[in-house]
Write a protein that holds these residues in place. Structure first.
Motif, PDB file in Angstrom:
ATOM      1  N   GLU A  45       0.863  -1.175   0.000  1.00  0.00           N
ATOM      2  CA  GLU A  45       0.000   0.000   0.000  1.00  0.00           C
ATOM      3  C   GLU A  45       0.901   1.226   0.000  1.00  0.00           C
ATOM      4  O   GLU A  45       1.797   1.339   0.834  1.00  0.00           O
TER       5      GLU A  45
ATOM      6  N   ARG B 257       0.759   5.411   0.061  1.00  0.00           N
ATOM      7  CA  ARG B 257      -0.061   6.612   0.284  1.00  0.00           C
ATOM      8  C   ARG B 257       0.698   7.808  -0.262  1.00  0.00           C
ATOM      9  O   ARG B 257       1.886   7.967   0.017  1.00  0.00           O
TER      10      ARG B 257
ATOM     11  N   ARG C 183      -2.473   8.204 -13.329  1.00  0.00           N
ATOM     12  CA  ARG C 183      -3.394   7.056 -13.360  1.00  0.00           C
ATOM     13  C   ARG C 183      -3.031   6.091 -14.482  1.00  0.00           C
ATOM     14  O   ARG C 183      -3.056   4.877 -14.310  1.00  0.00           O
TER      15      ARG C 183
ATOM     16  N   GLU D 241      -4.478  -0.675  -7.891  1.00  0.00           N
ATOM     17  CA  GLU D 241      -5.790  -0.238  -7.413  1.00  0.00           C
ATOM     18  C   GLU D 241      -5.616   1.143  -6.797  1.00  0.00           C
ATOM     19  O   GLU D 241      -4.692   1.365  -6.013  1.00  0.00           O
ATOM     20  N   VAL D 242      -6.481   2.083  -7.159  1.00  0.00           N
ATOM     21  CA  VAL D 242      -6.375   3.457  -6.658  1.00  0.00           C
ATOM     22  C   VAL D 242      -7.626   3.803  -5.864  1.00  0.00           C
ATOM     23  O   VAL D 242      -8.746   3.586  -6.318  1.00  0.00           O
ATOM     24  N   GLU D 243      -7.426   4.357  -4.672  1.00  0.00           N
ATOM     25  CA  GLU D 243      -8.522   4.857  -3.846  1.00  0.00           C
ATOM     26  C   GLU D 243      -8.223   6.317  -3.526  1.00  0.00           C
ATOM     27  O   GLU D 243      -7.196   6.625  -2.929  1.00  0.00           O
ATOM     28  N   GLU D 244      -9.086   7.201  -3.984  1.00  0.00           N
ATOM     29  CA  GLU D 244      -8.918   8.633  -3.695  1.00  0.00           C
ATOM     30  C   GLU D 244      -9.380   8.900  -2.265  1.00  0.00           C
ATOM     31  O   GLU D 244     -10.476   8.499  -1.881  1.00  0.00           O
ATOM     32  N   ILE D 245      -8.505   9.524  -1.490  1.00  0.00           N
ATOM     33  CA  ILE D 245      -8.842   9.930  -0.130  1.00  0.00           C
ATOM     34  C   ILE D 245      -8.354  11.355   0.032  1.00  0.00           C
ATOM     35  O   ILE D 245      -7.470  11.799  -0.680  1.00  0.00           O
TER      36      ILE D 245
ATOM     37  N   ALA E 246      -4.166   9.990  -2.140  1.00  0.00           N
ATOM     38  CA  ALA E 246      -4.635   8.730  -2.696  1.00  0.00           C
ATOM     39  C   ALA E 246      -3.880   7.568  -2.063  1.00  0.00           C
ATOM     40  O   ALA E 246      -2.768   7.727  -1.567  1.00  0.00           O
TER      41      ALA E 246
ATOM     42  N   ARG F  91      -2.677   0.432  -4.249  1.00  0.00           N
ATOM     43  CA  ARG F  91      -2.391  -0.920  -3.758  1.00  0.00           C
ATOM     44  C   ARG F  91      -2.048  -1.819  -4.935  1.00  0.00           C
ATOM     45  O   ARG F  91      -2.649  -1.706  -5.998  1.00  0.00           O
TER      46      ARG F  91
END
Length: 68
Positions: free
Chosen positions: A7, A9, A19, A26-30, A34, A37
């Motif tokens: 992971e 960050r 991107r 795997e991308v998770e926007e936070i 981001a 993973r």
């Protein structure tokens, strides 16, 4: 090291270029950044990913192995 899930960050939003370059992750926007993973094959692969993140202008907040 043999094939672990990681992971990463990063600070800031990912551009379309980032991107595309990281399409196998795997991308998770936070807020405010981001989480990416993906599988890392070995130490050389890990360092290549870290270098790629830097080249894309992303600030790496953390990089750690996860349970998958």
């Amino acid at each position: 090291m043999t094939g672990r899930h990681y992971e990463f960050r990063v600070d800031g939003a990912l551009s379309a270029r980032a991107r595309e370059a990281l399409c196998d992750m795997e991308v998770e926007e936070i807020r405010p950044g981001a989480v990416l993973r993906g599988d890392v094959l070995d130490d050389a692969h890990l360092h290549g990913i870290l270098d790629q993140l830097r080249v894309l202008g992303l600030t790496i907040v953390s990089a750690r192995p996860t349970s998958g």
